[in-house]
Design a protein around this motif. Sequence first.
Motif, PDB file in Angstrom:
ATOM      1  N   ASN A 204       0.845  -1.315   0.173  1.00  0.00           N
ATOM      2  CA  ASN A 204       0.121  -0.049  -0.120  1.00  0.00           C
ATOM      3  C   ASN A 204       0.768   1.233  -0.069  1.00  0.00           C
ATOM      4  N   TYR A 205       2.142   1.254  -0.190  1.00  0.00           N
ATOM      5  CA  TYR A 205       2.947   2.569   0.303  1.00  0.00           C
ATOM      6  C   TYR A 205       3.804   2.547  -1.261  1.00  0.00           C
ATOM      7  N   ILE A 206       4.225   3.857  -1.512  1.00  0.00           N
ATOM      8  CA  ILE A 206       5.063   4.267  -2.434  1.00  0.00           C
ATOM      9  C   ILE A 206       6.244   3.432  -2.599  1.00  0.00           C
ATOM     10  N   PHE A 207       6.720   3.645  -1.370  1.00  0.00           N
ATOM     11  CA  PHE A 207       8.317   2.898  -1.579  1.00  0.00           C
ATOM     12  C   PHE A 207       8.175   1.414  -1.561  1.00  0.00           C
ATOM     13  N   ASN A 208       6.833   0.760  -1.116  1.00  0.00           N
ATOM     14  CA  ASN A 208       6.858  -0.626  -1.523  1.00  0.00           C
ATOM     15  C   ASN A 208       6.672  -0.828  -3.224  1.00  0.00           C
ATOM     16  N   GLY A 209       5.967   0.057  -3.939  1.00  0.00           N
ATOM     17  CA  GLY A 209       5.840   0.071  -5.255  1.00  0.00           C
ATOM     18  C   GLY A 209       7.033   0.421  -5.873  1.00  0.00           C
ATOM     19  N   LEU A 210       7.793   1.378  -5.559  1.00  0.00           N
ATOM     20  CA  LEU A 210       9.072   1.505  -6.097  1.00  0.00           C
ATOM     21  C   LEU A 210      10.051   0.094  -5.991  1.00  0.00           C
ATOM     22  N   LEU A 211      10.126  -0.668  -4.695  1.00  0.00           N
ATOM     23  CA  LEU A 211      10.827  -1.696  -4.522  1.00  0.00           C
ATOM     24  C   LEU A 211      10.402  -2.801  -5.350  1.00  0.00           C
ATOM     25  N   ILE A 212       9.091  -3.240  -5.202  1.00  0.00           N
ATOM     26  CA  ILE A 212       8.523  -4.184  -6.200  1.00  0.00           C
ATOM     27  C   ILE A 212       8.789  -4.008  -7.709  1.00  0.00           C
ATOM     28  N   GLY A 213       8.717  -2.787  -8.100  1.00  0.00           N
ATOM     29  CA  GLY A 213       8.970  -2.450  -9.566  1.00  0.00           C
ATOM     30  C   GLY A 213      10.477  -2.582  -9.914  1.00  0.00           C
ATOM     31  N   ALA A 214      11.178  -2.150  -8.936  1.00  0.00           N
ATOM     32  CA  ALA A 214      12.660  -2.296  -9.174  1.00  0.00           C
ATOM     33  C   ALA A 214      13.228  -3.751  -9.300  1.00  0.00           C
ATOM     34  N   ALA A 215      12.387  -4.624  -8.484  1.00  0.00           N
ATOM     35  CA  ALA A 215      12.726  -5.963  -8.289  1.00  0.00           C
ATOM     36  C   ALA A 215      12.556  -6.740  -9.824  1.00  0.00           C
ATOM     37  N   ILE A 216      11.337  -6.531 -10.162  1.00  0.00           N
ATOM     38  CA  ILE A 216      11.083  -7.156 -11.357  1.00  0.00           C
ATOM     39  C   ILE A 216      11.468  -6.514 -12.709  1.00  0.00           C
ATOM     40  N   GLY A 217      12.053  -5.054 -12.397  1.00  0.00           N
ATOM     41  CA  GLY A 217      12.777  -4.660 -13.802  1.00  0.00           C
ATOM     42  C   GLY A 217      14.153  -5.073 -13.534  1.00  0.00           C
ATOM     43  N   ALA A 218      14.755  -5.459 -12.309  1.00  0.00           N
ATOM     44  CA  ALA A 218      16.018  -6.076 -12.431  1.00  0.00           C
ATOM     45  C   ALA A 218      16.158  -7.336 -12.744  1.00  0.00           C
ATOM     46  N   GLY A 219      15.156  -7.978 -12.360  1.00  0.00           N
ATOM     47  CA  GLY A 219      15.036  -9.624 -13.135  1.00  0.00           C
ATOM     48  C   GLY A 219      15.042  -9.739 -14.457  1.00  0.00           C
ATOM     49  N   PHE A 220      14.111  -8.602 -15.101  1.00  0.00           N
ATOM     50  CA  PHE A 220      14.016  -8.557 -16.541  1.00  0.00           C
ATOM     51  C   PHE A 220      15.246  -8.222 -17.147  1.00  0.00           C
ATOM     52  N   ALA A 221      15.848  -7.247 -16.476  1.00  0.00           N
ATOM     53  CA  ALA A 221      17.171  -6.739 -17.142  1.00  0.00           C
ATOM     54  C   ALA A 221      18.234  -7.907 -17.061  1.00  0.00           C
ATOM     55  N   VAL A 222      18.136  -8.570 -15.955  1.00  0.00           N
ATOM     56  CA  VAL A 222      19.334  -9.663 -15.728  1.00  0.00           C
ATOM     57  C   VAL A 222      18.941 -10.721 -16.892  1.00  0.00           C
ATOM     58  N   PHE A 223      17.867 -11.106 -16.973  1.00  0.00           N
ATOM     59  CA  PHE A 223      17.779 -12.181 -17.779  1.00  0.00           C
ATOM     60  C   PHE A 223      17.899 -11.824 -19.310  1.00  0.00           C
ATOM     61  N   GLU A 224      17.503 -10.590 -19.775  1.00  0.00           N
ATOM     62  CA  GLU A 224      17.567 -10.271 -20.990  1.00  0.00           C
ATOM     63  C   GLU A 224      18.752  -9.769 -21.472  1.00  0.00           C
ATOM     64  N   THR A 225      19.828  -9.406 -20.486  1.00  0.00           N
ATOM     65  CA  THR A 225      21.262  -9.216 -20.799  1.00  0.00           C
ATOM     66  C   THR A 225      22.038 -10.377 -20.918  1.00  0.00           C
ATOM     67  N   ALA A 226      21.824 -11.233 -20.233  1.00  0.00           N
ATOM     68  CA  ALA A 226      22.344 -12.660 -20.316  1.00  0.00           C
ATOM     69  C   ALA A 226      22.169 -13.272 -21.732  1.00  0.00           C
TER      70      ALA A 226
END
Length: 347
Positions: A204-226
């Motif tokens: 429910n919090y903005i910082f939660n959204g930042l973190l969950i979004g960053a985690a999914i984006g980071a996972g996407f970036a890692v697998f795509e770059t590899a």
Amino acid sequence: MGNKESVKPVKRHFEYHNHLLDDATKEMNEWTGENKVVEIHLFSMFSEVFKHHDLDDAETLFIVGTKETTPSLEAVSSAPVKPWLFSRVFAVLGASFVLLALLFLGFRSNNAVPGMIFIGSLTVPFSLMIMFFEINVFRNISVYQLMAVFLVGGILSLVATMILYSLIPSGNGVSWESALIVGFIEETAKMLVIAFFVNRFHLNYIFNGLLIGAAIGAGFAVFETAGYTGQYGLVTLLMRSWQAIGTHTIWSAIMGAAIILAKDRHEPVTGGNMVAPKFLRFYLLAILLHSGWDWNAPFDVLDILYLQQWALIAIGWLAIFVLINAGLREVRTLQGQRILKNSQLGG
């Protein structure tokens, strides 16, 4: 006199850019619901990076998100965030990559290549994710949850992307029309997965959204770059690694925060939230940043020192700083409401 006259153009130039920055932060901040300039103090925010921290300090940051370690709202800090652990994670991963590179170069060991690809793809996105983990002042997401979102969410977003690519023709990916479609497809895919995890963890919090979004984006970036490195070689890995400071991780973090801004507190994300202006503005920003990154702009000057990429990185981080400010404002608002409610009950 000559020196004073020569200083004036420099001063005017600085004031112009400072005014431009203020206008940009004020505009983005209005999207979050506040009509004020956001002051950005980079040296203050990252001042803890250059200070000594022992192992206990690091472990304390990781032991969060359980029933026993999630602080009450009253105990949540609304002070300016000062992350530092991400820099140590970056140093460890960076050193690991260097050692693998030395193994490859010194002993001609091809066995080091898979490790180089994995660690090289991981270093920047994962470190950024840890930074967002640190600044989640609510401390309500555990490391276990974070890793699940990073791995499963990253893969799910790739699956969603492939599904959308099969449904929507995207062209060559470098013309402005094609780049726009690619940006729409990939950011929409990640957005859907972010919304799923926001609902899954009842966030429910903005910082939660930042973190969950960053985690999914980071996972996407890692697998795509590899994947791209496997196709095009280690030069691709080096290029995409430094560029990861301003791509999928922060684009997804922006969308994650926007989803929280748009939804009703303590209510799940719904389709109606996806057409709310508070969400749409940041969602479109993420799409445009992605599209601008992929677009092969017909301006030679943008190729000089990667000006196009640096400009987009700056805009993306500007949005992140504005959303961090909105997150801290949210903490103060919620704490003020709690104090008012308690005083009314006490009266």
